[in-house]
Design a protein around this motif. Structure first.
Motif, PDB file in Angstrom:
ATOM      1  N   SER A  47      23.328  51.968  32.841  1.00  0.00           N
ATOM      2  CA  SER A  47      24.673  51.450  33.033  1.00  0.00           C
ATOM      3  C   SER A  47      25.010  50.319  32.029  1.00  0.00           C
ATOM      4  O   SER A  47      25.997  50.507  31.519  1.00  0.00           O
ATOM      5  N   GLN A  48      24.015  49.625  31.706  1.00  0.00           N
ATOM      6  CA  GLN A  48      24.221  48.550  30.771  1.00  0.00           C
ATOM      7  C   GLN A  48      24.475  49.128  29.442  1.00  0.00           C
ATOM      8  O   GLN A  48      25.372  48.635  28.720  1.00  0.00           O
ATOM      9  N   GLU A  65      27.700  50.580  29.370  1.00  0.00           N
ATOM     10  CA  GLU A  65      28.776  49.507  29.255  1.00  0.00           C
ATOM     11  C   GLU A  65      28.880  48.833  27.849  1.00  0.00           C
ATOM     12  O   GLU A  65      30.015  48.792  27.264  1.00  0.00           O
TER      13      GLU A  65
END
Length: 609
Positions: A372-373, A376
């Motif tokens: 997810s990082q 992002e």
């Protein structure tokens, strides 16, 4: 060299090399290690590849050094006490073949010792004669003590992908199973769409007797995980880049436990399903190959079969410090036999339990967070890239507008320059025309004054019969003056034109100062006047600069040399004429037509002699 004389470091290197080669003559191992400055990795290369040792003390290149992985042993008791205080005792094979094979190898090593001086002498002779040194691999330490005979003996593929594919094909042949990607099976991803699985690539195997032939059901087909085809370094980089769990399988044909491990663990349906469903990358190899041996060194493998799981994990750091970047970490290591199936270190049930109960619940949340990082960051990079593209597009449009403005300004400047040049040309032409006009007017004034002296006749006296009847002519000039003049009917039209022409002479030019001869040496009389007109190239009207016309009805009295006034019907008995200016050669309009409204107001009478 005596074993008691070895230092602790040298003794550790000897034990490590004997562990890699599964025993062997200590004296021969000591000789190999001493020839490579007690470097275990280079000694293993000499043993495995049959390469003569290079007698040099230079350090190894950076690329050949062992990569250090962090080890996450928070949930495992499989590491040495050096890191966690726990100790793992390698499982030794007690099979009859291993017990018999070792004494045989020792006997062969002892018998081969007298051959080493002879081989050294032969090598010296070949090198002195600068001849290629032949390969004495059948009598080397590697051949006598390690290399087994079999399908892979004597073949050394340098390409890691070819080595990995050869190992996978041999594994399929040995187990009668087939990799998932080669079986034509498809899996469903998280979105529910069907995607093809597999890294191993297309199979070149022929049909097996009891293996899958493409027509049996799923329950009759034995499957293997999809293996990554490439080097171990590429596999580790792929796991790091894709943020996936990696499974490393390293085997050694010298261990009798490997065959059972291949047949039971690697083909176990539950284990294969767990690997497939969790998208775990799998890489494997035999310790006889360079890549597998290098991986075993980096993963500190001592017993085979060997299974390890690696993945990205955050580094441990103080709470007050900024968390460091995640690094590749050894999650767990499993080495030893796969029997019994319920408790052996590499049994399928043990690995499945470890994956489902410990590793996946602990690692997947971390990887999901990292993904997810990364997603992002990818979105931020895409946003920045989009902003950069928008900025570049705006900059490009601004540049185009600036270029367009510059082009317009240049065009306007060029147009202004052309207009200025045209105006300058017109001004020059006007000046030239004015100069020519001034010259012409000066020239014409000279002729006009000569005409006043030489061609203007006096008015007839009463009783002067030679000039015929006297006619009274009223003349209206362009400036509005009215003049009355008497002419004889025998006077020529030239006398009328000469008189009208003299009326254009300014008062400052007195008649007594008029020239007595034509200007520029022209001829006197009407012939000289006609010659001047022809010489000037102007028409009669433009040379005179005016026309003489009757006021009503309007009729032009043309100048014709030697023509008598009495021969013009309109002038018989007298008339009222109007002088109209004629435009000059530049096209200037200077016409000032005289009004003929008052033409009938003046009455002229012809006087008889």
């Amino acid at each position: 060299m005596d074993l008691d004389s070895l230092t602790p470091v040298q003794r550790g290197a000897l034990e490590q090399l004997q562990a890699l080669t599964n025993g062997g003559d200590p004296e021969v191992a000591i000789g190999v290690l001493s020839s490579v400055d007690w470097d275990v990795q280079r000694a293993a290369e000499v043993v495995f590849d049959g390469v003569p040792p290079a007698h040099t003390s230079q350090p190894l290149p950076e690329a050949s050094r062992i990569e250090e992985f962090e080890v996450d042993d928070s949930e495992q008791g499989l590491l040495s006490g050096r890191r966690s205080g726990r100790e793992f005792r390698p499982v030794e094979s007690n099979s009859l073949s291993a017990i018999v094979a070792r004494p045989i190898r020792v006997v062969f090593n002892i018998l081969a010792i007298p051959l080493y001086p002879l081989l050294s002498l032969l090598r010296f002779i070949f090198r002195a004669l600068r001849l290629p040194v032949p390969n004495f691999a059948p009598f080397t330490f590697s051949t006598l003590s390690y290399r087994p005979l079999g399908p892979g003996a004597g073949r050394e593929a340098k390409d890691p992908k070819s080595v990995a594919e050869r190992w996978v094909l041999a594994l399929e042949e040995e187990t009668g199973a087939v990799c998932i990607s080669r079986s034509g099976r498809r899996r469903t991803d998280a979105s529910g769409s069907s995607v093809a699985t597999g890294v191993a690539g297309p199979s070149t195997l022929t049909a097996r007797g009891s293996a899958w032939d493409g027509s049996v059901g799923e329950g009759d087909m034995k499957l293997l995980p999809d293996f990554f085809l490439g080097s171990y370094e590429e596999f580790a980089r792929t796991c790091q880049k894709d943020m996936k769990i990696g499974c490393i399988v390293i085997v050694s044909e010298e261990h009798d436990d490997v065959a059972e491990f291949k047949r039971s663990t690697l083909t176990d349906p539950t284990f294969v399903r767990i690997i497939q469903e969790n998208d775990i990358l799998v890489w494997g190899g035999d310790i006889r190959d360079r890549e597998a041996w290098s991986a075993a060194q980096k993963l500190q493998a001592t017993t085979y079969p060997f299974v390890a799981f690696i993945a990205l994990q955050p580094r441990r750091a103080p709470a007050s410090a900024e968390p460091p970047a995640p690094t590749m970490t050894i999650l767990s290591r499993h080495q030893g036999p796969s029997i019994p199936s319920t408790s052996a270190p590499t049994a399928a049930q043990t690995l499945v339990k470890h994956l489902t109960e410990q590793l996946l619940p602990r690692v997947n949340p971390v990887l999901d967070k990292l993904r997810s990082q990364e997603a992002e960051r990818e979105r931020e990079r895409a946003l920045r890239a989009e902003q950069d593209r928008a900025f570049e597009e705006s900059r490009r449009r601004d540049a185009e507008r600036a270029l367009q403005r510059a082009q317009q300004e240049r065009a306007a400047a060029e147009e202004k320059k052309r207009a200025a040049e045209a105006e300058a040309r017109r001004a020059a032409e006007r000046r030239k025309a004015e100069e020519a006009k001034k010259l012409w007017e000066a020239h014409r004034m000279s002729w006009r004054r000569w005409i006043r002296r030489g061609l203007v006749v006096r008015e007839p006296r009463p009783g002067e019969a030679v000039r015929g009847k006297t006619m009274r002519v009223g003349i209206r000039m362009p400036d509005g003056r009215r003049v009355v003049r008497f002419f004889g009917e025998n006077d020529t039209v030239t006398a009328l034109y000469a008189y009208v022409d003299s009326l254009f002479i300014p008062p400052e030019y007195v008649q007594d100062a008029d020239p007595v001869s034509p200007p520029e040496g022209g001829s006197a009389g009407e012939d000289g006047l006609a010659g001047e007109m022809q010489k000037s190239g102007k028409s009669v009207d433009k040379w005179w600069g005016f026309k003489i016309v009757l006021a009503y009805p309007r009729k032009e009295i043309e100048w014709v040399p030697e023509k008598r006034i009495g021969d013009i019907d309109a002038l018989k008995g007298g008339a009222q004429v109007v002088v109209e200016p004629v435009a000059d050669e530049d096209g200037a309009q200077g016409k000032a037509k005289a009004s003929a409204e008052d033409a009938d107001d003046d009455e002229y009478h012809t006087e008889s002699e």
